[in-house]
Design a protein around this motif. Structure first.
Motif, PDB file in Angstrom:
ATOM      1  N   ASP A  96       0.380  -1.110   0.002  1.00  0.00           N
ATOM      2  CA  ASP A  96       0.064   0.082  -0.007  1.00  0.00           C
ATOM      3  C   ASP A  96       0.612   0.974  -0.251  1.00  0.00           C
ATOM      4  OD1 ASP A  96      -2.279  -1.729  -0.163  1.00  0.00           O
ATOM      5  OD2 ASP A  96      -2.848  -1.225   1.819  1.00  0.00           O
ATOM      6  N   LEU A  97       1.690   1.370   0.746  1.00  0.00           N
ATOM      7  CA  LEU A  97       3.287   1.985   0.574  1.00  0.00           C
ATOM      8  C   LEU A  97       3.086   2.236  -0.931  1.00  0.00           C
ATOM      9  CD1 LEU A  97       5.062   2.186   3.491  1.00  0.00           C
ATOM     10  CD2 LEU A  97       3.303   4.203   2.793  1.00  0.00           C
ATOM     11  N   VAL A 103       3.352   5.946  -8.215  1.00  0.00           N
ATOM     12  CA  VAL A 103       2.344   6.671  -8.353  1.00  0.00           C
ATOM     13  C   VAL A 103       3.347   7.960  -8.603  1.00  0.00           C
ATOM     14  CG1 VAL A 103       0.737   8.078  -9.343  1.00  0.00           C
ATOM     15  CG2 VAL A 103       0.646   5.546  -8.208  1.00  0.00           C
ATOM     16  N   THR A 104       3.470   8.892  -7.114  1.00  0.00           N
ATOM     17  CA  THR A 104       4.055  10.153  -7.486  1.00  0.00           C
ATOM     18  C   THR A 104       5.265  10.147  -8.193  1.00  0.00           C
ATOM     19  OG1 THR A 104       3.187   9.683  -4.441  1.00  0.00           O
ATOM     20  CG2 THR A 104       4.917  11.181  -5.500  1.00  0.00           C
ATOM     21  N   LEU A 105       6.134   8.810  -8.279  1.00  0.00           N
ATOM     22  CA  LEU A 105       7.496   8.919  -8.534  1.00  0.00           C
ATOM     23  C   LEU A 105       7.117   8.793  -9.992  1.00  0.00           C
ATOM     24  CD1 LEU A 105      10.513   8.757  -8.649  1.00  0.00           C
ATOM     25  CD2 LEU A 105       9.976   6.238  -8.493  1.00  0.00           C
ATOM     26  N   LYS A 128      -1.921  15.608  -8.342  1.00  0.00           N
ATOM     27  CA  LYS A 128      -2.411  14.333  -7.771  1.00  0.00           C
ATOM     28  C   LYS A 128      -1.088  13.298  -7.249  1.00  0.00           C
ATOM     29  CE  LYS A 128      -4.212  12.858 -12.537  1.00  0.00           C
ATOM     30  NZ  LYS A 128      -4.280  12.678 -13.796  1.00  0.00           N
ATOM     31  N   ILE A 129      -0.103  14.321  -7.257  1.00  0.00           N
ATOM     32  CA  ILE A 129       1.346  14.284  -6.645  1.00  0.00           C
ATOM     33  C   ILE A 129       0.816  14.369  -4.840  1.00  0.00           C
ATOM     34  CG2 ILE A 129       3.390  14.700  -5.883  1.00  0.00           C
ATOM     35  CD1 ILE A 129       4.003  15.402  -9.239  1.00  0.00           C
ATOM     36  N   SER A 133       0.483  11.882  -1.859  1.00  0.00           N
ATOM     37  CA  SER A 133       1.225  11.870  -0.594  1.00  0.00           C
ATOM     38  C   SER A 133       0.640  11.483   0.855  1.00  0.00           C
ATOM     39  CB  SER A 133       2.193  13.396  -0.955  1.00  0.00           C
ATOM     40  OG  SER A 133       2.373  13.572  -2.118  1.00  0.00           O
ATOM     41  N   VAL A 134      -0.448  12.666   0.565  1.00  0.00           N
ATOM     42  CA  VAL A 134      -1.941  12.577   2.047  1.00  0.00           C
ATOM     43  C   VAL A 134      -2.419  11.200   2.133  1.00  0.00           C
ATOM     44  CG1 VAL A 134      -4.089  13.126   2.778  1.00  0.00           C
ATOM     45  CG2 VAL A 134      -2.264  14.748   1.274  1.00  0.00           C
TER      46      VAL A 134
END
Length: 313
Positions: A96-97, A103-105, A128-129, A133-134
């Protein structure tokens, strides 16, 4: 006199012989107990110690040893379950992490590699980033909250609280989501003030978890409700929906730490498996209980109890 002496001697010899035989028998039984206990421990066997004897002391020892073996067996089973849960926890949380971080990367690389992005596209990607992050922070927060609750480090002070208002406000926070998803909301909260022994922060968290759970997993039924029921000593809060529900074989396990129903047909319940566990721990901290009753596409109800309070703050 001679006869008396001989008789006394015979009696003494008989007593000594009887004691010797008893000692031999007891030693034999103790050796049997030792050998059985040694075998049970070394082989992690589920056996119990069986001993046929009239010796009360040995019977008491055997009974106590069997109780100790039973406790050992339960402790070993708990250890095995905990070890399995920890492995599953690490696997689930790592997954989950990893997913939102990956996706953020990817979004960051898009910004770095595409210098021709206009401000609108860049803003969309940055949003979206931020959302991802949230998501990561929320997951980490859930994990640490559960760890504190299970270790006993998190104090939950109890006071007298008017539950009517907390329930209404908790539903109101989801008003926009209900409208957006076309979900009808049924509220059954008495007008008469109802006071419970609770904790405002914990109650908000419990209701938030249950309502969001109903939206995510029962929103397809387009109907969600909250009801307060009262008896002499307790009050019960029901959060229900008419969505896909949970099959009966899995209902008793949804509150288990990190149980995600991945083996069930309802794949939408997969995730970190922390939310409902935290909810259950908080309800227990408040001195209540929580249970689920679900009939898919008819009604799924999460119901938890709280102690009534006559004191009004």
């Amino acid at each position: 006199m001679t006869i008396l002496y001989i008789g006394t001697t015979v009696v003494l010899v008989a007593i000594i012989y009887a004691q010797y035989q008893m000692s031999r028998t007891r030693t034999k039984h103790l050796r049997e107990i030792h050998n059985k206990l040694h075998r049970i421990v070394n082989q992690s066997s589920d056996e119990v110690i069986l001993l046929f004897t009239d010796d009360k002391e040995l019977i008491d020892i055997t009974v106590d040893l069997n109780r100790l073996l039973e406790k050992h067996k339960k402790a070993l089973a708990n250890y095995t379950n905990t070890k399995w849960s920890m492995k599953k926890m690490i696997s689930n949380i790592s997954h989950d992490l990893k997913t939102p971080l990956t996706v953020t990367l990817g979004y960051v690389e898009m910004i770095q590699m595409d210098s021709e992005l206009d401000s609108e596209e860049r803003h969309l990607i940055l949003t979206k980033i931020h959302d991802k992050s949230v998501e990561v922070i929320t997951l980490i927060d859930k994990f640490f909250n559960l760890a504190k609750l299970e270790s006993g480090d998190k104090e939950v002070p109890l006071t007298s609280i008017r539950i009517n208002d907390i329930c209404r406000k908790s539903l109101l926070e989801y008003y926009d989501i209900f409208n957006k998803k076309g979900i009808d909301v049924h509220i059954d909260i008495p007008d008469k003030p109802i006071y419970v022994l609770g904790n405002i922060e914990a109650l908000k968290r419990i209701l938030t978890n249950l309502i969001s759970n109903a939206i995510v997993h029962g929103g397809d039924g387009k109907m969600i409700g909250l009801k307060i029921r009262i008896n002499e000593d307790d009050i019960y809060i029901d959060v229900w929906d008419k969505g896909k529900g949970i099959d009966e074989p899995y209902q008793d396990r949804v509150f288990e730490r990190l149980y995600t129903l991945e083996d069930s047909r309802n794949k939408s319940y997969q995730g970190s498996g922390l939310g409902l566990t935290i909810t259950k721990r908080l309800v227990e901290k408040l001195g209540g209980t929580i249970q689920i009753n679900s009939k898919p596409w008819q009604k799924t109800v999460f119901s938890f109890s709280l102690k009534r309070s006559n004191e009004q703050n």
